[in-house]
Design a protein around this motif. Structure first.
Motif, PDB file in Angstrom:
ATOM      1  N   LYS A 137       3.161   5.003 -16.555  1.00 20.37           N
ATOM      2  CA  LYS A 137       2.277   6.162 -16.695  1.00 20.37           C
ATOM      3  C   LYS A 137       0.808   5.750 -16.876  1.00 20.37           C
ATOM      4  O   LYS A 137      -0.110   6.521 -16.589  1.00 20.37           O
ATOM      5  N   PHE A 138       0.595   4.509 -17.329  1.00 20.30           N
ATOM      6  CA  PHE A 138      -0.757   4.005 -17.556  1.00 20.30           C
ATOM      7  C   PHE A 138      -1.618   4.123 -16.307  1.00 20.30           C
ATOM      8  O   PHE A 138      -2.815   4.424 -16.385  1.00 20.30           O
ATOM      9  N   PHE A 139      -1.033   3.902 -15.130  1.00 20.82           N
ATOM     10  CA  PHE A 139      -1.790   3.886 -13.883  1.00 20.82           C
ATOM     11  C   PHE A 139      -2.383   5.260 -13.573  1.00 20.82           C
ATOM     12  O   PHE A 139      -3.560   5.379 -13.236  1.00 20.82           O
ATOM     13  N   LYS A 140      -1.575   6.304 -13.696  1.00 26.80           N
ATOM     14  CA  LYS A 140      -2.101   7.657 -13.480  1.00 26.80           C
ATOM     15  C   LYS A 140      -3.104   8.031 -14.553  1.00 26.80           C
ATOM     16  O   LYS A 140      -4.114   8.685 -14.288  1.00 26.80           O
ATOM     17  N   ASP A 141      -2.833   7.611 -15.781  1.00 24.22           N
ATOM     18  CA  ASP A 141      -3.740   7.936 -16.880  1.00 24.22           C
ATOM     19  C   ASP A 141      -5.113   7.313 -16.669  1.00 24.22           C
ATOM     20  O   ASP A 141      -6.139   7.930 -16.975  1.00 24.22           O
ATOM     21  N   MET A 152      -2.891  -2.980  -8.909  1.00 23.11           N
ATOM     22  CA  MET A 152      -1.649  -3.713  -8.691  1.00 23.11           C
ATOM     23  C   MET A 152      -0.920  -3.877 -10.024  1.00 23.11           C
ATOM     24  O   MET A 152      -1.527  -4.268 -11.026  1.00 23.11           O
ATOM     25  N   ALA A 153       0.363  -3.596 -10.021  1.00 20.26           N
ATOM     26  CA  ALA A 153       1.181  -3.785 -11.222  1.00 20.26           C
ATOM     27  C   ALA A 153       1.841  -5.161 -11.159  1.00 20.26           C
ATOM     28  O   ALA A 153       2.539  -5.479 -10.197  1.00 20.26           O
ATOM     29  N   VAL A 154       1.608  -5.971 -12.195  1.00 15.29           N
ATOM     30  CA  VAL A 154       2.179  -7.315 -12.266  1.00 15.29           C
ATOM     31  C   VAL A 154       2.642  -7.575 -13.694  1.00 15.29           C
ATOM     32  O   VAL A 154       1.927  -7.256 -14.653  1.00 15.29           O
ATOM     33  N   GLY A 155       3.823  -8.157 -13.832  1.00 12.59           N
ATOM     34  CA  GLY A 155       4.340  -8.479 -15.151  1.00 12.59           C
ATOM     35  C   GLY A 155       5.495  -7.569 -15.524  1.00 12.59           C
ATOM     36  O   GLY A 155       5.284  -6.425 -15.903  1.00 12.59           O
ATOM     37  N   ALA A 170       0.553   3.047  -9.220  1.00 12.94           N
ATOM     38  CA  ALA A 170       0.353   1.656  -8.806  1.00 12.94           C
ATOM     39  C   ALA A 170       0.326   1.614  -7.282  1.00 12.94           C
ATOM     40  O   ALA A 170       1.204   2.170  -6.624  1.00 12.94           O
ATOM     41  N   ASP A 171      -0.695   0.973  -6.720  1.00 15.65           N
ATOM     42  CA  ASP A 171      -0.819   0.903  -5.259  1.00 15.65           C
ATOM     43  C   ASP A 171      -0.139  -0.337  -4.688  1.00 15.65           C
ATOM     44  O   ASP A 171       0.285  -0.346  -3.535  1.00 15.65           O
ATOM     45  N   PHE A 172      -0.062  -1.387  -5.508  1.00 20.56           N
ATOM     46  CA  PHE A 172       0.521  -2.654  -5.083  1.00 20.56           C
ATOM     47  C   PHE A 172       1.371  -3.218  -6.223  1.00 20.56           C
ATOM     48  O   PHE A 172       1.176  -2.875  -7.383  1.00 20.56           O
ATOM     49  N   GLU A 207      10.130   0.145   3.924  1.00 22.45           N
ATOM     50  CA  GLU A 207      10.064   0.141   5.386  1.00 22.45           C
ATOM     51  C   GLU A 207       9.152   1.245   5.890  1.00 22.45           C
ATOM     52  O   GLU A 207       9.351   2.433   5.608  1.00 22.45           O
ATOM     53  N   GLY A 208       8.123   0.867   6.631  1.00 19.89           N
ATOM     54  CA  GLY A 208       7.213   1.842   7.221  1.00 19.89           C
ATOM     55  C   GLY A 208       6.132   2.336   6.288  1.00 19.89           C
ATOM     56  O   GLY A 208       5.284   3.127   6.685  1.00 19.89           O
ATOM     57  N   VAL A 209       6.149   1.880   5.022  1.00 18.01           N
ATOM     58  CA  VAL A 209       5.140   2.328   4.059  1.00 18.01           C
ATOM     59  C   VAL A 209       3.863   1.518   4.244  1.00 18.01           C
ATOM     60  O   VAL A 209       3.888   0.290   4.275  1.00 18.01           O
ATOM     61  N   LYS A 210       2.735   2.169   4.374  1.00 18.60           N
ATOM     62  CA  LYS A 210       1.445   1.509   4.535  1.00 18.60           C
ATOM     63  C   LYS A 210       0.531   1.869   3.363  1.00 18.60           C
ATOM     64  O   LYS A 210       0.626   2.956   2.795  1.00 18.60           O
ATOM     65  N   ASN A 211      -0.363   0.951   3.012  1.00 20.20           N
ATOM     66  CA  ASN A 211      -1.311   1.315   1.961  1.00 20.20           C
ATOM     67  C   ASN A 211      -2.444   2.142   2.561  1.00 20.20           C
ATOM     68  O   ASN A 211      -2.696   2.103   3.760  1.00 20.20           O
ATOM     69  N   GLU A 212      -3.108   2.901   1.723  1.00 19.11           N
ATOM     70  CA  GLU A 212      -4.108   3.860   2.185  1.00 19.11           C
ATOM     71  C   GLU A 212      -5.531   3.392   1.944  1.00 19.11           C
ATOM     72  O   GLU A 212      -6.471   4.175   1.975  1.00 19.11           O
ATOM     73  N   TRP A 213      -5.721   2.103   1.703  1.00 22.66           N
ATOM     74  CA  TRP A 213      -7.048   1.594   1.407  1.00 22.66           C
ATOM     75  C   TRP A 213      -7.725   1.049   2.638  1.00 22.66           C
ATOM     76  O   TRP A 213      -8.891   0.780   2.649  1.00 22.66           O
TER      77      TRP A 213
END
Length: 213
Positions: A137-141, A152-155, A170-172, A207-213
């Motif tokens: 939830k931290f990412f949206k917050d 990017m979420a790591v850990g 999280a985007d990545f 599969e087929g998911v692309k980032n929007e950046w």
């Protein structure tokens, strides 16, 4: 490398030898995951980055992780690293050097202030680390006041919580032990690696998911 081409998922390889690392890379070829981070505190990391970039660079993005100083950044970039990840903030000097060489920078941060500062300094993506301690939830917050920033979420990321983090801003994702069984990597068990990879792909549905950046 352009952020628009940066993969959703990067596999983090720390402490594995040349043959073990190459086995994982071969398992990834043809899958929906085509990005590998070789950490700088791995013995022979620079040689691996150089060799694997030369051998697999047309199919797998090779980057350097656990980078904390300009000297190691220069060594990694000269070896062919397409992106640089760090567990800590990166200096503007490092970020500027990477921009001059078309290398993606991903410094680590854990607070909104650190995240904001990293983007102000010119970072391409910010790695929230350790992400599992912050929670999905931290990412949206964070994005609510700061806007749609590439994070990017790591850990602590694994096949059970990956989709949850992606669904919550999280985007990545950067994933170490959350995809493969360590024993399969150590024993270069291709069948086991492929089985784990297939399970992860089915669970996360990249599969087929692309980032929007």
């Amino acid at each position: 490398m352009d952020i628009k081409n940066f993969p959703k998922v990067t596999i983090i390889l720390r402490g594995y030898n040349y043959n073990q690392t190459e086995t994982v890379i071969n398992a990834l070829i043809g899958s929906s995951i085509n990005s590998v981070e070789i950490t700088m505190n791995t013995k022979g990391s620079i040689d691996m980055i150089s060799d694997f970039h030369r051998k697999y660079g047309d199919r797998i993005h090779i980057g350097a992780g656990t980078v904390t100083n300009l000297e190691n950044v220069k060594r990694a970039v000269n070896a062919g690293a397409e992106f640089i990840l760090s567990p800590v903030l990166l200096s503007r000097e490092i970020i500027n050097f990477c921009k001059e060489n078309s290398v993606i920078t991903i410094p680590g941060a854990m607070s909104p202030t650190e995240i904001y500062k990293s983007f102000e300094d010119g970072a391409d993506i910010v790695k929230v680390f350790p992400a599992v301690e912050c929670g999905s939830k931290f990412f949206k917050d964070v994005k609510a006041p700061l806007g749609e920033l590439p994070l990017m979420a790591v850990g602590g990321i694994n096949k059970e919580n990956s989709r949850e983090f992606l669904s919550n801003g999280a985007d990545f994702l950067g994933i170490g032990s959350g995809v493969f069984n360590k024993e399969d990597i150590l024993n270069e068990n291709m069948a086991g690696l492929m089985n784990s990879l297939n399970e992860f792909e089915e669970k996360i549905g990249l599969e087929g998911v692309k980032n929007e950046w």
